[in-house]
Design a protein around this motif. Structure first.
Motif: not given
Length: 383
Positions: A122-136, A138-151
């Motif tokens: 994100a700091g380099r200006g690249e397209p990126v998505a960050l998915a995090r468990v916001a509800r669910g 407790a063992a999964l809460l906050g876990h993250a997955l990074l997805v780049r522009g190429d999928g």
């Protein structure tokens, strides 16, 4: 948290422990939308904002507590809202409701590398998505997955193998749309709501503002555009006027015929086109191209008389009523502006009103919600 990526990336590189609070969902007149973040490091240093001041103190304390809990500290989801009985207690006195995910990020956490990679991209200006468990769970809460522009994806949400695959596909779709939002999935990755809520933050290169006409008003508009977060280009066919020295705040200064440049350069559904030439030799061929492009905003400067003449010429050029209806001319809101700076403010105000669904009227003359939430199509709707 990607809205404070540069500062957080520095903390990651320095090996600091920190906790980050991120707005997951909003309701009513909440001042900031999903993705807005506040972070606190081990020394108590704070960056960012989640509410514009309403609940910052309470969120700060939650972050401090998450760090104080050490290795036992886990992500938590907290709700802040308005109370009729005690309006000025810890809550949103403006009447809204916000859900905030507070997650500790320690130097040796397994998921820190994923967050660091997302922040760096994100700091380099690249397209990126960050998915995090916001509800669910407790063992999964906050876990993250990074997805780049190429999928491609990195990390895991920690559940069923199909959950990562489905989440990556959903996050990539939001990234392509340039949107931040939530996704409802079952724990096994199927599209059944009620199991998990994922917050997907997307960051894409800044939208473009292309200013045609290297005049003094353009210099002021360049500054306004940069202030609003646009990547600003100035284009004019006259090399004596289109110089970097005259527009030091612009990201690019291009010498070319406006319509030819517009046909050759990259635009998208977020692009803003401001035509300040008010000369038929330039603006008629330019607007003939612009009004047939899927951009966010097309405005042209000029007097009422200039507009009438321009409208006649554009009709003669074959533009339809639907295409002509997209043109904002004369450009800007009625602020009584005279100076280049006032005119730039007028133009910027109209762009923001169009982008956010505002009326352009004084708030004292309306009873519509002050803050508007994003609609499914990426535009805005009343909150």
């Amino acid at each position: 948290m990607l809205d404070i990526a540069a500062e957080l990336q520095r903390w990651v590189e320095e090996g600091r422990d920190f906790a980050v609070a991120t707005v997951v969902a909003v309701g009513g007149s909440a001042p900031r939308g999903p993705g807005a973040a506040l972070a606190v490091d081990g020394e108590g240093t704070v960056i960012g904002s989640v509410s514009g001041g309403c609940v910052e103190g309470a969120v700060y304390e939650l972050c401090v507590q998450a760090l104080a809990d050490g290795a036992d500290g886990e992500s938590v989801l907290e709700r802040f809202g308005y109370s009729d009985e005690d309006a000025f207690a810890v809550g949103l006195t403006c009447g809204g409701v916000i859900d905030i995910l507070v997650s500790p990020v320690r130097a040796h956490d397994a998921g820190r590398a994923v967050l660091g990679a997302a922040l760096a991209a994100a700091g380099r200006g690249e397209p990126v998505a960050l998915a995090r468990v916001a509800r669910g769970p407790a063992a999964l809460l906050g876990h993250a997955l990074l997805v780049r522009g190429d999928g491609t994806a990195r990390g895991t949400l920690g559940g069923h193998p199909e959950l990562d695959r489905t989440a990556a596909a959903q996050a990539h779709a939001l990234l392509e749309a340039g949107r931040t939002g939530t996704v409802e999935l079952a724990e096994d990755g199927t599209h059944c709501p009620g199991g998990l809520t994922l917050l997907v933050e997307s960051t894409v290169p800044p939208p473009r503002m292309i200013v045609f006409g290297a005049i003094d008003f353009a210099a002021a508009l360049v500054r306004a555009g940069k202030f609003l977060g646009y990547h600003v280009t100035v284009c004019d066919a006259r090399p004596v006027f289109a110089t970097a020295a005259r527009f030091p705040g612009a990201d690019e200064v291009v010498v070319d015929w406006p319509h030819r440049y517009l046909q050759s350069t990259r635009t998208d559904a977020r692009t803003v086109l401001c035509v300040l030439t008010h000369d038929p030799r330039f603006d008629v061929p330019l607007l003939t191209v612009a009004l047939r492009m899927p951009v966010a905003f097309v405005g042209a400067m000029g007097s009422r008389r200039t507009h009438d003449d321009r409208d006649k010429r554009l009709r003669e050029a074959g533009l339809s009523e639907r295409e002509l209806a997209r043109l904002r001319s004369p450009i800007g809101l009625d602020l009584g502006a005279r100076t280049p700076e006032e005119t730039a403010l007028s133009i910027a105000a109209e762009i923001v009103a169009e982008r956010r669904g505002g009326t352009g009227l004084p708030l004292t003359a309306t009873d519509t919600p002050i803050h508007r939430a994003s609609a499914p199509d990426g535009r805005t709707a009343a909150a």
